[in-house]
Design an enzyme around this catalytic site. Sequence first.
Site, mmCIF file in Angstrom:
data_model
loop_
_atom_site.group_PDB
_atom_site.id
_atom_site.type_symbol
_atom_site.label_atom_id
_atom_site.label_comp_id
_atom_site.label_asym_id
_atom_site.label_seq_id
_atom_site.Cartn_x
_atom_site.Cartn_y
_atom_site.Cartn_z
ATOM 1 N N ASP A 65 -6.031 -47.628 -4.974
ATOM 2 C CA ASP A 65 -5.346 -48.163 -3.797
ATOM 3 C C ASP A 65 -6.088 -47.735 -2.531
ATOM 4 O OD1 ASP A 65 -2.553 -45.807 -3.925
ATOM 5 O OD2 ASP A 65 -4.551 -45.547 -3.110
ATOM 6 N N ASP A 67 -5.906 -46.676 1.574
ATOM 7 C CA ASP A 67 -5.072 -46.167 2.652
ATOM 8 C C ASP A 67 -5.844 -46.296 3.949
ATOM 9 O OD1 ASP A 67 -2.988 -44.927 0.810
ATOM 10 O OD2 ASP A 67 -4.825 -43.952 0.126
ATOM 11 N N ASP A 147 -4.959 -33.227 2.673
ATOM 12 C CA ASP A 147 -4.937 -32.125 1.704
ATOM 13 C C ASP A 147 -6.331 -31.594 1.335
ATOM 14 O OD1 ASP A 147 -5.388 -34.502 0.348
ATOM 15 O OD2 ASP A 147 -3.785 -34.235 -1.123
HETATM 16 P P1 ATP Z 1 -4.806 -42.003 -5.340
HETATM 17 O O1 ATP Z 1 -6.126 -42.520 -5.738
HETATM 18 O O2 ATP Z 1 -4.059 -41.425 -6.472
HETATM 19 O O3 ATP Z 1 -3.999 -42.950 -4.520
HETATM 20 P P2 ATP Z 1 -4.981 -40.598 -2.860
HETATM 21 O O4 ATP Z 1 -5.735 -39.380 -2.466
HETATM 22 O O5 ATP Z 1 -5.321 -41.866 -2.165
HETATM 23 O O6 ATP Z 1 -5.138 -40.736 -4.421
HETATM 24 P P3 ATP Z 1 -2.331 -40.995 -1.877
HETATM 25 O O7 ATP Z 1 -1.055 -40.430 -2.400
HETATM 26 O O8 ATP Z 1 -2.534 -42.454 -1.907
HETATM 27 O O9 ATP Z 1 -3.466 -40.259 -2.700
HETATM 28 O O10 ATP Z 1 -2.508 -40.430 -0.407
HETATM 29 C C1 ATP Z 1 -3.450 -40.953 0.496
HETATM 30 C C2 ATP Z 1 -4.053 -39.844 1.345
HETATM 31 O O11 ATP Z 1 -3.035 -39.217 2.109
HETATM 32 C C3 ATP Z 1 -4.704 -38.727 0.566
HETATM 33 O O12 ATP Z 1 -6.008 -39.018 0.205
HETATM 34 C C4 ATP Z 1 -4.624 -37.586 1.538
HETATM 35 O O13 ATP Z 1 -5.624 -37.681 2.525
HETATM 36 C C5 ATP Z 1 -3.295 -37.816 2.195
HETATM 37 N N1 ATP Z 1 -2.215 -37.108 1.482
HETATM 38 C C6 ATP Z 1 -1.449 -37.574 0.481
HETATM 39 N N2 ATP Z 1 -0.576 -36.654 0.083
HETATM 40 C C7 ATP Z 1 -0.777 -35.577 0.837
HETATM 41 C C8 ATP Z 1 -0.177 -34.297 0.904
HETATM 42 N N3 ATP Z 1 0.806 -33.966 0.096
HETATM 43 N N4 ATP Z 1 -0.664 -33.435 1.851
HETATM 44 C C9 ATP Z 1 -1.655 -33.794 2.678
HETATM 45 N N5 ATP Z 1 -2.261 -34.962 2.661
HETATM 46 C C10 ATP Z 1 -1.831 -35.860 1.747
HETATM 47 MG MG MG Z 2 -4.245 -43.608 -2.315
#
Ligand code: ATP
Ligand code: MG
Length: 435
Positions: A65, A67, A147
Amino acid sequence: MGRMSARNGENAIHDIIPPEIHGIDEDRLNASAISIMQTLNEAGFEAYLVGGGVRDFLLGNTPKDFDVATNATPEEICGLFRRARVVGRRFQIVHVRMGPEVFEVTTFRAPHQNDSNDAEARQDANGMLTRDNVYGGTVVDDAQRRDFTLNALYYNHKDRCVYDFCGAWQDAKAKQLRIIGEPSTRYREDPVRMLRAIRFLGKLPLTIDPATEAPIFELGHLLREVSSSRLFDEVLKLLQAGHGADTFELSWEYGLHQILFPEASQVLEANTESTYWDLIEQALENTDARLKSGRTVNPAFLYACLLWPAAHQRFQQLLADGVSAPDAMRKAGAITIDANSATVAIPRRFAQVTREIWELQLRLPNTQTRRALAMLRQPRFRAAYDFLLLREHSKEIPSGLGQWWTEFQAAHPDVKPEREQPNDRPRRRRRPFRK
Ligand code: ATP
Ligand code: MG
């Protein structure tokens, strides 16, 4: 040298990585995500692709996905896209729909002042952030509250460069998972970051920075403070996202599985030879294989496996106490699921199915033809049968019955499970038969 470094403020190092170095080709990025950034840019806002969409791409995986981070406020974002809505409380984001896809667009957060009276940023006694909705930050601020460094690489559509504010590019090259800021503080702010660390280690070819790793062993217990419904979602992301078998092992090594599933873990811990280990491992391997071949997976089945050590032990105890088998299974199921809801709460619609899978285990040995045919029409038959196969495979029970059901199904290919009536909707009355 194709990389520019600039200093801004006290110690924020900006690395700007140009396209010929980072190698991200826009044609291979999600076109809708690009168009969202374009719309924001044209309205005068900054917009970056950030998170998994950039990280997975740089590590050679296919992002799942995308963001977008921007300095536009949620209201401004909603004003620019027809199909946009604000979701979340603790951390508000905007979901923008484009065709069948949903994109998460987040507004840069300002750094928090540690002011527990602030209505938009709150922290509890453990240092846990219960709210983080102070807007007005810059992209540099935004990077600091993400994070892991790998999740804080910002791809800018305007100049096609990747912006790095925390040494993330070095970590990407070294394939290292490193938390931003002081590790314990960051885990205390949001203990789910520990689960996220495990998740990334399970799915990506990464090693973990020692300072990022060490506190996890100490702070896992903080997960008990996280809402049990959020943990339900996180467990699915951990174990039902394609790398469940590896991720389970990691979460056990770091002692996190034990926090999330205390009773079931105690049973596992008490006996390293226990057949339940095999049952869970095999279930997770099957789940990974199913996802790989594009088939669906069912949270109720996953939880039937994860909680089986506790449910089965309790069932046997109740039997020993003289309770009848059906009553013992019903009770054991209800109590086990209820006890675990202190940490991970299974929504009722799944918990009901989990219990049915367990209860049907008592009916599968009944192979009288009429009963067996009725069983094939049971909406949960398939899941119960798969569960039976796992119990046999793990040698919890002798094999044979599974094979019998395999053959019985083959002999009755026309007998299909009955469609379920959604019981939350009133049944439509049948029109009276008229001559
Ligand atoms: P995935 O590929 O599983 O979606 P992702 O890293 O993109 O992994 P998301 O849950 O979509 O995870 O979150 C998007 C972004 O938001 C993360 O990459 C991170 O930068 C930030 N983020 C998400 N959760 C947290 C958290 N608990 N604390 C700090 N930053 C977060
Ligand atoms: Mg994501």
